[in-house]
Design a protein around this motif. Structure first.
Motif, PDB file in Angstrom:
ATOM      1  N   ALA A 157      12.498   6.688   7.388  1.00 18.13           N
ATOM      2  CA  ALA A 157      11.359   7.353   8.031  1.00 18.13           C
ATOM      3  C   ALA A 157      11.657   7.667   9.493  1.00 18.13           C
ATOM      4  O   ALA A 157      11.284   8.724  10.007  1.00 18.13           O
ATOM      5  CB  ALA A 157      10.114   6.470   7.913  1.00 18.13           C
TER       6      ALA A 157
ATOM      7  N   LYS B  91       6.734  12.273   3.601  1.00 13.78           N
ATOM      8  CA  LYS B  91       6.445  10.840   3.499  1.00 13.78           C
ATOM      9  C   LYS B  91       7.531  10.118   2.710  1.00 13.78           C
ATOM     10  O   LYS B  91       8.064  10.658   1.747  1.00 13.78           O
ATOM     11  CB  LYS B  91       5.089  10.654   2.800  1.00 13.78           C
ATOM     12  CG  LYS B  91       4.349   9.425   3.255  1.00 13.78           C
ATOM     13  CD  LYS B  91       2.849   9.542   2.998  1.00 13.78           C
ATOM     14  CE  LYS B  91       2.130  10.216   4.159  1.00 13.78           C
ATOM     15  NZ  LYS B  91       0.645  10.189   4.016  1.00 13.78           N
TER      16      LYS B  91
ATOM     17  N   VAL C 296       8.961  10.953   9.782  1.00 10.67           N
ATOM     18  CA  VAL C 296       7.720  10.995   8.988  1.00 10.67           C
ATOM     19  C   VAL C 296       7.257   9.559   8.731  1.00 10.67           C
ATOM     20  O   VAL C 296       8.043   8.621   8.858  1.00 10.67           O
ATOM     21  CB  VAL C 296       7.931  11.712   7.631  1.00 10.67           C
ATOM     22  CG1 VAL C 296       8.418  13.143   7.846  1.00 10.67           C
ATOM     23  CG2 VAL C 296       8.901  10.930   6.738  1.00 10.67           C
ATOM     24  N   PRO C 297       5.991   9.363   8.371  1.00 10.84           N
ATOM     25  CA  PRO C 297       5.513   8.003   8.058  1.00 10.84           C
ATOM     26  C   PRO C 297       6.106   7.480   6.750  1.00 10.84           C
ATOM     27  O   PRO C 297       6.582   8.278   5.931  1.00 10.84           O
ATOM     28  CB  PRO C 297       4.004   8.159   7.882  1.00 10.84           C
ATOM     29  CG  PRO C 297       3.665   9.547   8.298  1.00 10.84           C
ATOM     30  CD  PRO C 297       4.918  10.363   8.247  1.00 10.84           C
ATOM     31  N   PHE C 298       6.090   6.177   6.588  1.00 12.12           N
ATOM     32  CA  PHE C 298       6.389   5.645   5.252  1.00 12.12           C
ATOM     33  C   PHE C 298       5.225   4.808   4.767  1.00 12.12           C
ATOM     34  O   PHE C 298       4.373   4.378   5.554  1.00 12.12           O
ATOM     35  CB  PHE C 298       7.708   4.859   5.226  1.00 12.12           C
ATOM     36  CG  PHE C 298       7.680   3.458   5.776  1.00 12.12           C
ATOM     37  CD1 PHE C 298       7.380   2.363   4.964  1.00 12.12           C
ATOM     38  CD2 PHE C 298       7.983   3.204   7.106  1.00 12.12           C
ATOM     39  CE1 PHE C 298       7.381   1.068   5.462  1.00 12.12           C
ATOM     40  CE2 PHE C 298       7.981   1.912   7.620  1.00 12.12           C
ATOM     41  CZ  PHE C 298       7.671   0.836   6.797  1.00 12.12           C
ATOM     42  N   VAL C 299       5.181   4.639   3.446  1.00  7.58           N
ATOM     43  CA  VAL C 299       4.132   3.853   2.795  1.00  7.58           C
ATOM     44  C   VAL C 299       4.816   2.859   1.885  1.00  7.58           C
ATOM     45  O   VAL C 299       5.779   3.215   1.208  1.00  7.58           O
ATOM     46  CB  VAL C 299       3.193   4.747   1.957  1.00  7.58           C
ATOM     47  CG1 VAL C 299       2.195   3.902   1.170  1.00  7.58           C
ATOM     48  CG2 VAL C 299       2.464   5.752   2.840  1.00  7.58           C
TER      49      VAL C 299
END
Lengths: 196, 196
Positions: free
Chosen positions: B69, B53, B74-77
């Protein structure tokens, strides 16, 4: 956009008849591949428009603006949100009323980054009341730039935003148009592209 | 990152010995191609870290998080900035003191989107005092997730951020490290990658 609608059904949370939470994949945690596809779709829909700049508003429009700008090969600009105190002659600004927070804030764009030569596509995550988007159209008008249209990721078609913008002659492309929703389910309007 | 340093020299504006304006291409108007390259570079630098992440903070970190990302798959937040009033049990939060605005605000991340299994890369536009980045590392700690390191687009190496983070054992990769600057010029530290 089928993949987006399916994802909304799968990972979105309808909290009430007007509140949809998509923070698992769109506006807190973000799926980057889906975001890039959304940008490609906006670029495709407005491919003939000779766009020179993408405009959005911080924060939750930024990743969609980047994805769209990558697909179009043009820069993007994000309007800053500021309290009404910090006005300056160096910026175009417009007031935006937030209905959820019951407050009016100022959005602004530096005069350096919008010119009469620009053909601007606005993108944002949601089209609902249209308040923020109308603020952005005002800024484009003040800059004497040309507004090509608006790309919204999700449209709450049961709210007034589309109607207000259509009255002003703005072309709107929303990738998921929600006719109605409740914790039991979401009804989409299937036509993705509607020209005014 | 040579292209980035050249761009800073070309389009950045040094307003004082501590203030560098890069809003022509990084954090108001944004060059999407350069942004994607920055993301690829971060992904390359941390390629062996099995990152799950990417974490950043709204607003000006978001496009770099997306670019990274995408490159990592992968996802990011993005952490949200909130006034200290809206604390909730559902979020990890940390206070951040802004030296420019002389105020302390709260940043928060939903507990749903960080877990002990996560190997997290933080990215942001600037590393200066390190205040926001230290807040993000605190959130990762609270989630019992593993912090892989920090990718900063621009580092003001003459400020205390790197030192504070290095003391905490954090790996930092900055793509442009500014040793000193004035309206007459910018001195970069040439080594791009420094492991602690």
């Amino acid at each position: 956009m089928k993949e987006l609608q399916e994802r909304i059904v799968q990972d979105g949370k309808v909290l009430s008849e007007s509140v949809l939470k998509v923070d698992a994949f769109l506006n807190h945690q973000v799926d980057p591949q889906l975001t890039m596809k959304i940008g490609e779709r906006f670029a495709q829909l407005f491919a003939d428009e000779k766009i020179t700049k993408v405009l959005t508003i911080e924060a939750s429009g930024i990743h969609f603006a980047l994805a769209t700008a990558v697909a179009l090969g043009v820069p993007f600009v994000y309007a800053k949100k500021k309290k009404a105190v910090t006005l300056s002659e160096e910026v175009y600004s417009a007031p935006v009323h937030s209905f959820t927070r019951q407050e009016t804030y100022q959005i602004s764009v530096s005069k350096q980054y919008l010119s009469p030569d620009d053909r601007v596509l606005i993108v944002d995550d949601f089209l609902a009341t249209g308040a923020a988007l109308i603020g952005l159209t005002q800024i484009i008008k003040d800059a004497n730039a040309h507004l090509v249209g608006i790309g919204a990721v999700i449209e709450k078609s049961f709210q007034e935003g589309r109607g207000l913008l259509e009255q002003a002659g703005v072309r709107i492309e929303s990738l998921a148009r929600i006719a109605s929703m409740s914790p039991e389910g979401i009804q989409f309007i299937q036509a993705e592209s509607v020209r005014v």
